[in-house]
Every structure is written in structure tokens, then in C-alpha cells.
Design a protein around this motif. Sequence first.
Motif, PDB file in Angstrom:
ATOM      1  N   ILE A   1       0.824  -1.208   0.000  1.00  0.00           N
ATOM      2  CA  ILE A   1       0.000   0.000   0.000  1.00  0.00           C
ATOM      3  C   ILE A   1       0.856   1.256   0.000  1.00  0.00           C
ATOM      4  N   MET A   2       2.093   1.144   0.512  1.00  0.00           N
ATOM      5  CA  MET A   2       3.002   2.291   0.535  1.00  0.00           C
ATOM      6  C   MET A   2       3.754   2.444  -0.787  1.00  0.00           C
ATOM      7  N   LYS A   3       3.944   1.327  -1.502  1.00  0.00           N
ATOM      8  CA  LYS A   3       4.705   1.375  -2.751  1.00  0.00           C
ATOM      9  C   LYS A   3       4.011   2.203  -3.830  1.00  0.00           C
ATOM     10  N   GLN A   4       2.678   2.353  -3.716  1.00  0.00           N
ATOM     11  CA  GLN A   4       1.943   3.092  -4.740  1.00  0.00           C
ATOM     12  C   GLN A   4       2.304   4.573  -4.768  1.00  0.00           C
ATOM     13  N   TYR A   5       2.943   5.059  -3.706  1.00  0.00           N
ATOM     14  CA  TYR A   5       3.320   6.468  -3.632  1.00  0.00           C
ATOM     15  C   TYR A   5       4.727   6.732  -4.189  1.00  0.00           C
ATOM     16  N   ILE A   6       5.399   5.687  -4.607  1.00  0.00           N
ATOM     17  CA  ILE A   6       6.782   5.824  -5.065  1.00  0.00           C
ATOM     18  C   ILE A   6       6.830   5.813  -6.589  1.00  0.00           C
ATOM     19  N   PRO A   7       7.366   6.870  -7.214  1.00  0.00           N
ATOM     20  CA  PRO A   7       7.469   6.879  -8.686  1.00  0.00           C
ATOM     21  C   PRO A   7       8.446   5.808  -9.153  1.00  0.00           C
ATOM     22  N   THR A   8       8.125   5.157 -10.239  1.00  0.00           N
ATOM     23  CA  THR A   8       9.022   4.117 -10.740  1.00  0.00           C
ATOM     24  C   THR A   8       8.923   3.996 -12.256  1.00  0.00           C
ATOM     25  N   TYR A   9       9.950   3.464 -12.846  1.00  0.00           N
ATOM     26  CA  TYR A   9       9.983   3.134 -14.266  1.00  0.00           C
ATOM     27  C   TYR A   9      11.162   2.196 -14.465  1.00  0.00           C
ATOM     28  N   GLN A  10      11.299   1.635 -15.663  1.00  0.00           N
ATOM     29  CA  GLN A  10      12.475   0.849 -15.980  1.00  0.00           C
ATOM     30  C   GLN A  10      12.910   1.152 -17.406  1.00  0.00           C
ATOM     31  N   TYR A  11      14.160   0.873 -17.714  1.00  0.00           N
ATOM     32  CA  TYR A  11      14.675   1.127 -19.051  1.00  0.00           C
ATOM     33  C   TYR A  11      15.117  -0.190 -19.677  1.00  0.00           C
ATOM     34  N   GLU A  12      15.194  -0.193 -21.000  1.00  0.00           N
ATOM     35  CA  GLU A  12      15.719  -1.323 -21.758  1.00  0.00           C
ATOM     36  C   GLU A  12      17.212  -1.108 -21.952  1.00  0.00           C
ATOM     37  N   ILE A  13      18.017  -2.148 -21.749  1.00  0.00           N
ATOM     38  CA  ILE A  13      19.459  -2.027 -21.911  1.00  0.00           C
ATOM     39  C   ILE A  13      19.946  -2.900 -23.071  1.00  0.00           C
ATOM     40  N   TYR A  14      20.711  -2.313 -23.976  1.00  0.00           N
ATOM     41  CA  TYR A  14      21.408  -3.059 -25.025  1.00  0.00           C
ATOM     42  C   TYR A  14      22.893  -3.021 -24.677  1.00  0.00           C
TER      43      TYR A  14
END
Length: 299
Positions: free
Chosen positions: A118-131
Motif C-alpha cells: 500500500i506504501m509502494k503506490q506512492y513511489i514513482p518508478t519506471y524501468q529502461y531497456e538495456i542493449y
Amino acid sequence: MILNLDLISGILRGKPLNDYSYVDEDLKESHSDMLYKTRINGKDGYIYILFEHKSYNDPRVLLQLLKYILRIWEEKYNTKTNKLPIIIPLVIYNGENKWNIETKLINLIEGIEELPEIMKQYIPTYQYEIYDFSPEEKLGIVGLANLKAILQTTRVARVRRGEKFDEELRRAFELLVGIKDKKTFNELFESCMLYLMYTRDDINIEKVKEVAKKVMDERGELIMTITEKLKNEGMEKGIEKGKLEGERELIIEILNQRFGEDFDKSLEEKIRKANEETINQIKKNILSITLDELKELLK
């Protein structure tokens, strides 16, 4: 390493946009970038490519990328709909050691494993693709040069004639300079030129030769041979033949990225000899075709 074909396809279909860099001024010696506008799930979106030139892994790349994505969002924010476009970040790395740092922002947060959902929803996140084109990876530096040259060639194909065209074409050639193997250079140079001939009806082969010789004077004889060959083929076989050859070479480049070592020379030769109907079938299904289906089609 398997390249994400959806991203490669998006780049090839997309339009390179930025004539300037989103990278911080103090990092431009070790980073460069390109932004492509494309269609993602039926909507306008962007693929942001960051070239990582450092010889070591920098764990701060997640924060740097986030900063650049925010800059693009600020620029592309739709004031009519109050919406942000999709941006897919892609890092291309060619350092000495294999890329071994985190690709998801949320995993950098200290104590994230124990944090309630329930706390994780407040944390901005994303991921990138690595070559990863480090020596430990199969694609290696030649693969990196190939990919970067292909990306730059797509940019050249969309630039109007004039000084800007010459500048972008020169950049494409500069990416080929480091390729020492004559056969590899020959194939890639010819593939890029065929792609330009396929996508542009106004390519002046003499102008291409002039720009190429300025950048790669030591390979002047080889450039002369290839450009003369292309010019003669264009005159003798007609532009449609040139376009078909361009399609064949582009298909080979993409399938090489998809299947790696499993895509052998015999398949390349079969594609080069395939008729227009077969080429169109491959092109139509290039994102989903399996190796077995390709072999069956080329029988």
C-alpha cells in the motif's frame, strides 16, 4: 542478448526529432542521445535512446534518465488534453565490463523489499531497456557500430537536402570509421546506402561519395567501388530494383538482430535472391515470423 524487436521496429518506423541533446552539459563527453517519435499502441509516443560511453557501469543512470524523461515531458505536454505521451527509455552501452546495474528505479529505494504494498503506490518508478555491447556480450562493438549506423541512417533518410543533410550523412559515416574489417564495412556501407536509395528518390550518389570521402579518405577506393556499383545498378536496373534490394538488405539487418547467430549466411543469400512477393510476405510479418517459418517461406 536479444534485442527487443518492437523497439527496433518503432525506431525504424519513427521520426528522429532532437537536433539538440537532453543530456546535462557536464555529461556530454560520456553520453549522447537520440529521440524518436513513433506510434505505440495506436498513440503518438517516443523512444528515447541514451548512448552510454563510459568504460564502467554508472548506477546513477536511472536518475539521469528520469531527469531527461521529465525534460521531454515538459516539452511534449499536451495542454489541450492535459496528458503526457508514452516515453520508452533505451540505454545503449559499450563499456569494458558487462552491464550489471539495476534497470528498475523502485529497486534503488532502500528497504523497498520490506515496504507494504500500500506504501509502494506512492513511489514513482519506471524501468529502461538495456542493449549491452560490452566485450562479454555476443554482439560486441561491431554490433554497436551497426546499430548506431542504422539509427543514424534512419535520421538521414528524413532530412531535407542541403547542409543539414550533408551534416547528418557525415555523422552516419563517422560511425563506420571504427569498423576495421573490410567485409563488414563493405556490407554495412552498402546496406545504409541501399536503405537511403529505397526511402529517398532524390539521393545524389555523387554527393554521397563526396561526403563519404571527406570522412573516410583512407577508404576512398572502396567507397568509389561501392558507389559506382550502386550508381550503375540504379541506371541499368531502374529505381524499383534498387528499392527491392534496399528492402532485402534492411530485412537482413533486422533479422540478424532478432535471431543472432541462428540467422546464418545461407538465409541471407536466400533473402537476397527472393522475389518481390516473398520479400513482401517477410516484411509484413517481420515482427512475428519464426525462424522455421522463414526457412519454409524461403524454400
